[in-house]
Design an enzyme around this catalytic site. Structure first.
Site: not given
Ligand code: NAI
Length: 319
Positions: A164, A168
């Protein structure tokens, strides 16, 4: 309401918009006049399974609130299909928010090729495929806004997340190059390292902390960066969450400059190691050109004090 940033007649594509941060972006832009493509594959946070429900629920929510939205259920690895949904339904794309993501946390010792490859596919290839498909439209209309999503794990490293972290930090290099290539077409690309409560973080952070990290509190920065009036911030890195917003940049130490000839030995470096690590008078490089001017200075210098053999004492002796 007067004074609000608006996105009327713009088409915003949000990947991974079925939950967490993506849902917060999608509902926000839907409430500010944009037509939103709500993409989500609908799988688990580890990237297993698929479902159309996640995207559908968000589309319904936007429509019920009086906005316009359409769902797309493709994986970001097929970014061309996601952009096609925008073009087919709304005839254009103005903003791309590369947000979809998954985790496959495991120590490096136990990491499988599958854990590595899946993370690269979703984060790195996914962001590339979506941006690549949007790019010709952006160039043609001389307008585009892109947000890529990095993470503190990528900027600083994080135990159990080497796949990851690598994916990232790739978002940073990707963004910085797109920013340079897009600038003359008014295509602006920035990258954020967010922190927010979501299913990704709910098992690793305590509830009282999560309560102060609403995904909605990441949205205002993204709203500013993708607005048509933002022409200043391009290729920038921001950390954002819980009401905090800050810009990050590369910092270079004073550095050691020696004549590059046969006097340039390990001992010559060790003798002046304190300069290599001295951040008292830092530089903030923004491109390879800064480094080239340093090399020109090095050519004018006299030979170094080699000073080998070295006193290692179990580790490198730093002077
Ligand atoms: P989340 O798990 O709630 O949302 C991610 C969404 O992406 C999910 O709804 C999932 O179904 C969708 N997804 C996964 N693989 C997919 C694909 N191949 N094609 C289309 N959709 C897909 O997680 P969150 O926290 O909202 O994360 C959003 C972004 O922020 C991610 O890139 C995560 O790595 C990044 N991030 C989040 C942090 C946090 O504190 N929540 C910290 C640092 C980065």
């Amino acid at each position: 309401m007067a004074g609000q940033l608006r996105y009327d007649d713009q088409v915003v594509v949000v990947t991974g918009a079925g939950g967490g941060l993506g849902k917060a972006y999608a509902t926000f832009f839907g409430s500010r006049g944009a037509k939103v493509v709500v993409n989500d594959l609908g799988g688990s946070f580890k990237g297993e399974g698929t479902s159309s429900k996640a995207a559908d629920v968000v589309v319904d929510e936007i429509k019920k609130a009086g906005g316009q939205a359409v769902a797309n259920y493709d994986s970001v690895e097929n970014g061309d299909k996601i952009i096609e949904t925008a073009i087919k339904n709304y005839g254009r794309i103005d903003v791309l928010i590369n947000n979809a993501g998954i985790l496959r946390d495991v120590s490096f010792k136990n990491m499988s090729d599958q854990d590595w490859d899946l993370i690269m596919k979703v984060h790195v290839k996914g962001a590339y495929k979506c941006a690549r498909a949007a790019w010709p439209y952006f160039r043609k209309q001389k307008y585009g806004r892109v947000i890529n999503t990095a993470s503190a794990a990528g900027l600083f490293g994080s135990f159990g997340q080497c796949n990851y972290s690598a994916a990232k930090l790739a978002q940073v290099g990707f963004t910085e190059t797109l920013a340079k290539e897009g600038a003359k077409y008014n295509i602006i690309c920035n990258v954020i390292a967010p922190i927010a409560a979501s299913r990704m973080t709910e098992t690793v952070m305590p509830p009282d902390l999560l309560a102060n990290l609403k995904p909605e509190w990441v949205v205002p920065l993204v709203a500013v960066l993708v607005h048509k009036n933002n022409t200043d911030e391009n290729g920038s890195i921001f950390e954002v969450g819980g009401g905090h917003v800050a810009k990050l940049r590369w910092e270079r130490s004073t550095g050691l400059l020696l004549k590059a000839d046969d006097s340039y030995t390990p001992g010559a470096i060790l003798k002046k190691w304190n300069k290599v690590t001295d951040f008292s008078d830092p530089q903030y490089p923004s491109g390879p050109a800064d480094f080239m001017s340093l090399l020109e200075d090095s050519m004018k210098m006299g030979p170094s004090d080699k000073g080998e053999p070295l006193d290692f004492k179990g580790r490198v002796a730093l002077v």
